[in-house]
Design a protein around this motif. Structure first.
Motif, PDB file in Angstrom:
ATOM      1  N   GLN A 163       0.512   6.523  -6.949  1.00  0.00           N
ATOM      2  CA  GLN A 163      -0.597   7.471  -7.056  1.00  0.00           C
ATOM      3  C   GLN A 163      -0.089   8.910  -7.034  1.00  0.00           C
ATOM      4  OE1 GLN A 163      -3.339   7.044  -3.835  1.00  0.00           O
ATOM      5  NE2 GLN A 163      -4.967   8.094  -4.966  1.00  0.00           N
ATOM      6  N   SER A 164       0.839   9.166  -6.136  1.00  0.00           N
ATOM      7  CA  SER A 164       1.366  10.516  -6.021  1.00  0.00           C
ATOM      8  C   SER A 164       2.149  10.908  -7.285  1.00  0.00           C
ATOM      9  CB  SER A 164       2.213  10.581  -4.754  1.00  0.00           C
ATOM     10  OG  SER A 164       3.165  11.579  -4.852  1.00  0.00           O
ATOM     11  N   CYS A 206      -5.148   2.906  -8.096  1.00  0.00           N
ATOM     12  CA  CYS A 206      -4.773   4.257  -7.642  1.00  0.00           C
ATOM     13  C   CYS A 206      -5.954   5.216  -7.707  1.00  0.00           C
ATOM     14  CB  CYS A 206      -3.668   4.845  -8.519  1.00  0.00           C
ATOM     15  SG  CYS A 206      -2.059   4.185  -8.176  1.00  0.00           S
ATOM     16  N   SER A 215      -8.983   4.292  -7.159  1.00  0.00           N
ATOM     17  CA  SER A 215     -10.051   3.591  -6.427  1.00  0.00           C
ATOM     18  C   SER A 215     -11.070   2.942  -7.353  1.00  0.00           C
ATOM     19  CB  SER A 215     -10.789   4.530  -5.461  1.00  0.00           C
ATOM     20  OG  SER A 215      -9.864   5.212  -4.679  1.00  0.00           O
ATOM     21  N   HIS A 221       0.809  -1.228   0.000  1.00  0.00           N
ATOM     22  CA  HIS A 221       0.000   0.000   0.000  1.00  0.00           C
ATOM     23  C   HIS A 221       0.833   1.264   0.000  1.00  0.00           C
ATOM     24  CE1 HIS A 221      -3.525  -2.571   0.812  1.00  0.00           C
ATOM     25  NE2 HIS A 221      -4.072  -1.655   0.033  1.00  0.00           N
ATOM     26  N   LEU A 222       1.980   1.169   0.647  1.00  0.00           N
ATOM     27  CA  LEU A 222       2.899   2.306   0.644  1.00  0.00           C
ATOM     28  C   LEU A 222       3.373   2.602  -0.784  1.00  0.00           C
ATOM     29  CD1 LEU A 222       3.810   3.718   3.244  1.00  0.00           C
ATOM     30  CD2 LEU A 222       6.008   2.544   3.004  1.00  0.00           C
ATOM     31  N   GLU A 223       3.682   1.529  -1.525  1.00  0.00           N
ATOM     32  CA  GLU A 223       4.179   1.690  -2.890  1.00  0.00           C
ATOM     33  C   GLU A 223       3.056   2.173  -3.814  1.00  0.00           C
ATOM     34  OE1 GLU A 223       7.245   1.273  -2.135  1.00  0.00           O
ATOM     35  OE2 GLU A 223       7.840   2.030  -4.100  1.00  0.00           O
ATOM     36  N   LEU A 224       1.854   1.666  -3.577  1.00  0.00           N
ATOM     37  CA  LEU A 224       0.699   2.109  -4.361  1.00  0.00           C
ATOM     38  C   LEU A 224       0.466   3.612  -4.150  1.00  0.00           C
ATOM     39  CD1 LEU A 224      -1.376   0.681  -6.232  1.00  0.00           C
ATOM     40  CD2 LEU A 224      -2.915   0.564  -4.276  1.00  0.00           C
ATOM     41  N   ALA A 225       0.673   4.059  -2.923  1.00  0.00           N
ATOM     42  CA  ALA A 225       0.516   5.482  -2.626  1.00  0.00           C
ATOM     43  C   ALA A 225       1.573   6.313  -3.360  1.00  0.00           C
ATOM     44  CB  ALA A 225       0.610   5.721  -1.120  1.00  0.00           C
ATOM     45  N   LYS A 226       2.794   5.754  -3.470  1.00  0.00           N
ATOM     46  CA  LYS A 226       3.846   6.463  -4.218  1.00  0.00           C
ATOM     47  C   LYS A 226       3.485   6.566  -5.687  1.00  0.00           C
ATOM     48  CE  LYS A 226       7.948   5.168  -1.629  1.00  0.00           C
ATOM     49  NZ  LYS A 226       9.145   4.329  -1.737  1.00  0.00           N
TER      50      LYS A 226
END
Ligand code: OGA
Ligand code: NI
Length: 348
Positions: free
Chosen positions: A68-69, A185, A187, A61-66
């Motif tokens: 996305q950003s 990313c 949703s 999830h951390l990588e998915l957030a990266k």
């Protein structure tokens, strides 16, 4: 409209004695092309081994957030830990450079013919007003198998076909998990872009060779454009910088990270995402003392398939922004050579 093949830029570079022909010169200049004044873009590295490993939900999830950003800020990022070794990436660079270093007569055997995309050559002339790019290229369809035009595949260097087949097969394996992650990313149900795109992915490689240019302040390797693809996976030169990305009307240099793949959203994915994912405008600058190579692998849907914004992203607040499109590449090349954005042609 007449088309003619031009002298390879590599030959012009050898013989021009510091006088670059007029038709390569950007007469109105272009701001901030000089590397010294262009800031480096940063902080957009995504670790694929973490992104694609769902067993540790926290690091995933951390990588998915990266991701996305990076997508929301830039529309592009650098992928590391993608499973391709640095030795193998160097082999890909090596066979590419070896091809361009062959004698001219040998390369001309693979010359692009009129009305074809595949083959060795440079800019197609569609207009007298067109400013030419300081690059030679070899363009090859690499997937599906029945789209390959083997007559354009170099026989030298001997390892070329094997290395490029292996390389592009590995990139193909990344396409599906990546486009699924991109849906997540936003949703969305993870298959939603894939369903719109279609299971079959068409891939083509654009092998770019940029000779040193005596007047880098007025000549571009590739003029500003966005890619007419779903996704582009780019292997940069391991030493020589040149790629720049536009964000908020400011150019940023893409750093060289030798083992990373530079991945960007293309126009087709911007269309499918109804404008939520952006296909970034980018360009390549030249420099006066070093040659540069790159290999862009373009991933797109079957050209006969019609694609458009997915239903999940159309609402009263976000009405449909783009028409459904087919054979986008044909629209793309006409607009591209005139320095215009093909996406504008399909906006509603
Ligand atoms: C391209 C491209 C970038 C590069 O081929 O579309 O943008 O660094 N290439 O060569
Ligand atoms: Ni590009």
């Amino acid at each position: 409209m007449s088309e003619r093949q031009e002298t390879p830029v590599q030959e012009i570079a050898k013989s021009c004695k510091n006088e670059v022909p007029e038709r390569f010169i950007h007469k109105n200049g272009y701001p901030q092309a000089q590397v010294d004044f262009v800031p480096l873009m940063d902080d957009f590295v995504v670790d694929f081994s973490l992104l694609f490993d769902h067993s540790s939900s926290e690091s995933h999830h951390l990588e998915l957030a990266k991701l996305q950003s990076a997508l929301s800020q830039w529309g592009c990022f650098q992928a590391t830990n993608h499973g391709l070794s640095s030795t193998f990436l160097d082999e890909v660079r090596q066979v590419t450079k070896q091809f361009f270093h062959l004698p001219l007569e040998e390369k001309l055997k693979y010359s692009r013919l009129m009305d074809d995309y595949d083959g060795y050559g440079n800019d197609t002339i569609v207009s007298e007003n067109q400013t030419l790019d300081w690059t030679d290229r070899l363009y090859l369809s690499v997937h599906p198998e029945d789209k390959l035009k083997l007559q354009y595949w170099p026989e030298k260097p001997l390892a070329f076909r094997k290395v490029i087949n292996e390389y592009t097969a590995k990139l193909r394996m990344m396409f599906e998990p990546l486009i699924k992650a991109m849906a997540r990313c936003l949703s969305l149900e993870e298959n939603c872009f894939l369903k719109e795109h279609g299971e079959s992915v068409n891939m083509a490689g654009r092998f770019n060779y940029y000779p040193p240019c005596p007047t880098p302040q007025s000549v571009l390797g590739i003029k500003p454009h966005a890619d007419g693809t779903t996704l582009t996976m780019l292997l940069q030169d391991s030493e020589v910088e040149g790629l720049q990305v536009l964000k908020d009307e400011q150019w940023f240099r893409v750093p060289v990270i030798p083992d990373a793949l530079f991945i960007n959203v293309g126009d087709l994915l911007e269309i499918m995402s109804n404008g939520r994912l952006k296909s970034p405008v980018h360009r390549v600058v030249t420099n006066s003392d070093k040659e540069r190579m790159s290999l862009a692998v373009f991933c797109l849907s079957d050209p006969n398939r019609e694609v458009g914004p997915v239903a999940e992203l159309i609402s009263d607040e976000k009405p449909q922004m783009y028409k459904r499109v087919q054979q986008y590449q044909d629209i793309f090349f006409q607009y591209y050579q005139l320095g215009q954005r093909p996406l504008d042609a399909v906006k509603i």
